[in-house]
Design a protein around this motif. Structure first.
Motif, PDB file in Angstrom:
ATOM      1  N   HIS A 147       0.845  -1.190   0.000  1.00  0.00           N
ATOM      2  CA  HIS A 147       0.000   0.000   0.000  1.00  0.00           C
ATOM      3  C   HIS A 147       0.886   1.247   0.000  1.00  0.00           C
ATOM      4  CE1 HIS A 147      -2.963   2.967   1.204  1.00  0.00           C
ATOM      5  NE2 HIS A 147      -3.881   2.090   0.812  1.00  0.00           N
ATOM      6  N   PRO A 148       0.506   2.285  -0.747  1.00  0.00           N
ATOM      7  CA  PRO A 148       1.326   3.502  -0.801  1.00  0.00           C
ATOM      8  C   PRO A 148       1.602   4.125   0.572  1.00  0.00           C
ATOM      9  CG  PRO A 148      -0.395   3.591  -2.470  1.00  0.00           C
ATOM     10  CD  PRO A 148      -0.648   2.363  -1.647  1.00  0.00           C
ATOM     11  N   LEU A 149       0.653   4.038   1.494  1.00  0.00           N
ATOM     12  CA  LEU A 149       0.861   4.639   2.808  1.00  0.00           C
ATOM     13  C   LEU A 149       1.768   3.804   3.711  1.00  0.00           C
ATOM     14  CD1 LEU A 149      -2.612   6.180   3.703  1.00  0.00           C
ATOM     15  CD2 LEU A 149      -0.529   7.356   3.017  1.00  0.00           C
ATOM     16  N   CYS A 150       2.082   2.568   3.295  1.00  0.00           N
ATOM     17  CA  CYS A 150       2.938   1.752   4.164  1.00  0.00           C
ATOM     18  C   CYS A 150       4.339   2.350   4.278  1.00  0.00           C
ATOM     19  CB  CYS A 150       2.975   0.298   3.725  1.00  0.00           C
ATOM     20  SG  CYS A 150       3.998  -0.048   2.296  1.00  0.00           S
ATOM     21  N   ASN A 151       4.717   3.228   3.352  1.00  0.00           N
ATOM     22  CA  ASN A 151       6.006   3.916   3.462  1.00  0.00           C
ATOM     23  C   ASN A 151       6.052   4.839   4.668  1.00  0.00           C
ATOM     24  OD1 ASN A 151       7.010   2.696   1.151  1.00  0.00           O
ATOM     25  ND2 ASN A 151       6.152   4.290  -0.170  1.00  0.00           N
ATOM     26  N   GLU A 152       4.879   5.163   5.199  1.00  0.00           N
ATOM     27  CA  GLU A 152       4.806   6.044   6.365  1.00  0.00           C
ATOM     28  C   GLU A 152       4.770   5.259   7.670  1.00  0.00           C
ATOM     29  OE1 GLU A 152       2.001   9.264   5.956  1.00  0.00           O
ATOM     30  OE2 GLU A 152       2.046   9.028   3.776  1.00  0.00           O
ATOM     31  N   LEU A 153       4.896   3.935   7.571  1.00  0.00           N
ATOM     32  CA  LEU A 153       4.880   3.103   8.761  1.00  0.00           C
ATOM     33  C   LEU A 153       6.297   2.714   9.165  1.00  0.00           C
ATOM     34  CD1 LEU A 153       1.946   0.654   7.952  1.00  0.00           C
ATOM     35  CD2 LEU A 153       1.881   2.688   9.395  1.00  0.00           C
ATOM     36  N   ARG A 154       6.463   2.509  10.456  1.00  0.00           N
ATOM     37  CA  ARG A 154       7.737   2.071  11.010  1.00  0.00           C
ATOM     38  C   ARG A 154       7.483   0.777  11.788  1.00  0.00           C
ATOM     39  NH1 ARG A 154       9.498   4.002  16.207  1.00  0.00           N
ATOM     40  NH2 ARG A 154       7.808   5.504  16.035  1.00  0.00           N
ATOM     41  N   CYS A 155       8.311  -0.206  11.551  1.00  0.00           N
ATOM     42  CA  CYS A 155       8.173  -1.493  12.245  1.00  0.00           C
ATOM     43  C   CYS A 155       8.760  -1.367  13.652  1.00  0.00           C
ATOM     44  CB  CYS A 155       8.879  -2.600  11.470  1.00  0.00           C
ATOM     45  SG  CYS A 155       8.656  -4.228  12.208  1.00  0.00           S
ATOM     46  N   LEU A 156       7.945  -1.705  14.644  1.00  0.00           N
ATOM     47  CA  LEU A 156       8.370  -1.628  16.038  1.00  0.00           C
ATOM     48  C   LEU A 156       8.825  -2.978  16.590  1.00  0.00           C
ATOM     49  CD1 LEU A 156       5.477   0.599  17.421  1.00  0.00           C
ATOM     50  CD2 LEU A 156       7.814   1.318  16.868  1.00  0.00           C
ATOM     51  N   ALA A 157       8.258  -4.057  16.035  1.00  0.00           N
ATOM     52  CA  ALA A 157       8.583  -5.384  16.561  1.00  0.00           C
ATOM     53  C   ALA A 157       8.285  -6.449  15.522  1.00  0.00           C
ATOM     54  CB  ALA A 157       7.777  -5.660  17.828  1.00  0.00           C
ATOM     55  N   LYS A 158       9.009  -7.561  15.636  1.00  0.00           N
ATOM     56  CA  LYS A 158       8.809  -8.712  14.754  1.00  0.00           C
ATOM     57  C   LYS A 158       8.815  -9.954  15.638  1.00  0.00           C
ATOM     58  CE  LYS A 158      12.310 -10.129  12.194  1.00  0.00           C
ATOM     59  NZ  LYS A 158      13.297 -10.295  11.116  1.00  0.00           N
ATOM     60  N   TYR A 159       7.835 -10.829  15.406  1.00  0.00           N
ATOM     61  CA  TYR A 159       7.707 -12.039  16.203  1.00  0.00           C
ATOM     62  C   TYR A 159       7.612 -13.255  15.295  1.00  0.00           C
ATOM     63  CZ  TYR A 159       6.531  -8.735  19.881  1.00  0.00           C
ATOM     64  OH  TYR A 159       6.575  -7.696  20.768  1.00  0.00           O
ATOM     65  N   GLN A 160       8.285 -14.321  15.683  1.00  0.00           N
ATOM     66  CA  GLN A 160       8.204 -15.593  14.984  1.00  0.00           C
ATOM     67  C   GLN A 160       6.889 -16.255  15.380  1.00  0.00           C
ATOM     68  OE1 GLN A 160      10.705 -16.234  12.906  1.00  0.00           O
ATOM     69  NE2 GLN A 160       9.640 -18.002  12.107  1.00  0.00           N
ATOM     70  N   LEU A 161       6.161 -16.799  14.404  1.00  0.00           N
ATOM     71  CA  LEU A 161       4.883 -17.452  14.682  1.00  0.00           C
ATOM     72  C   LEU A 161       5.077 -18.947  14.917  1.00  0.00           C
ATOM     73  CD1 LEU A 161       2.744 -15.669  11.955  1.00  0.00           C
ATOM     74  CD2 LEU A 161       2.704 -15.249  14.429  1.00  0.00           C
ATOM     75  N   LEU A 162       4.200 -19.517  15.709  1.00  0.00           N
ATOM     76  CA  LEU A 162       4.222 -20.965  15.940  1.00  0.00           C
ATOM     77  C   LEU A 162       3.894 -21.704  14.651  1.00  0.00           C
ATOM     78  CD1 LEU A 162       2.230 -21.091  19.299  1.00  0.00           C
ATOM     79  CD2 LEU A 162       4.703 -21.308  18.996  1.00  0.00           C
TER      80      LEU A 162
END
Length: 181
Positions: A147-162
């Protein structure tokens, strides 16, 4: 475990602990300062896990919002099972509203459709510009990735899924928490 075809409910989205909600809930539990003494809206709450986490972390108040009224029953059951009082509900579609009564907006797994994501992103960006804290949990679906607006997002955390979650969610192996920059 019943298959979706065996469910007595039409599209029981609230009946699943989606990967974005898992990441968002873990993030809140790991970062209580984000919600302590804040008025929180769990938008599209589904089973209510993220809002319940906010209550555990001492949010001033938490409103659980979902347009599916059966989700409110799921939230109450989850609250009861975890000895968490649940008393604020909103079943109307809040997209476009000012959310003037909230400081923090939690959004888990709501970017599943690019068309819906358009209106949701615009609304969330407006809320952010008015000083609301926005936290989005998503495993990296199309809308968050392209999405074009995703450039305005910042990733705060990443989690591995079960492994079981990966199998149930089209192979997404990680889930993320995002906020507006």
């Amino acid at each position: 475990m019943a298959t979706p075809e065996e469910s007595p409910f039409p599209e029981p989205f609230w009946g699943f602990y989606w990967p974005g909600g898992q990441a968002l809930t873990r993030f809140i539990l790991d970062s209580p300062s984000l919600v302590v003494k804040q008025k929180v809206l769990d938008f599209g709450c589904g089973c209510g896990a993220s809002g319940l986490a906010a209550k555990i972390m001492k949010a001033e108040s938490v409103t659980f919002n979902d347009i599916d009224k059966d989700a409110m029953i799921a939230v109450q059951l989850n609250g009861s099972l975890n000895n968490i009082a649940v008393d604020k509900f909103a079943s109307e579609n809040l997209i476009g509203s000012s959310c003037k009564d909230y400081d923090v907006i939690l959004v888990g797994d709501m970017l599943y459709d690019s068309e819906f994501a358009d209106s949701l992103f615009i609304w969330l960006k407006e809320l952010h510009q008015r000083g609301k804290k926005i936290y989005i949990g998503d495993p990296g679906r199309y809308a968050i990735a392209e999405h074009p607006l995703c450039n305005e997002l910042r990733c705060l955390a990443k989690y591995q899924l079960l492994r079981s979650t990966v199998l149930e969610n089209k192979g997404h192996s990680q889930s993320y928490v995002w906020t507006f920059s």
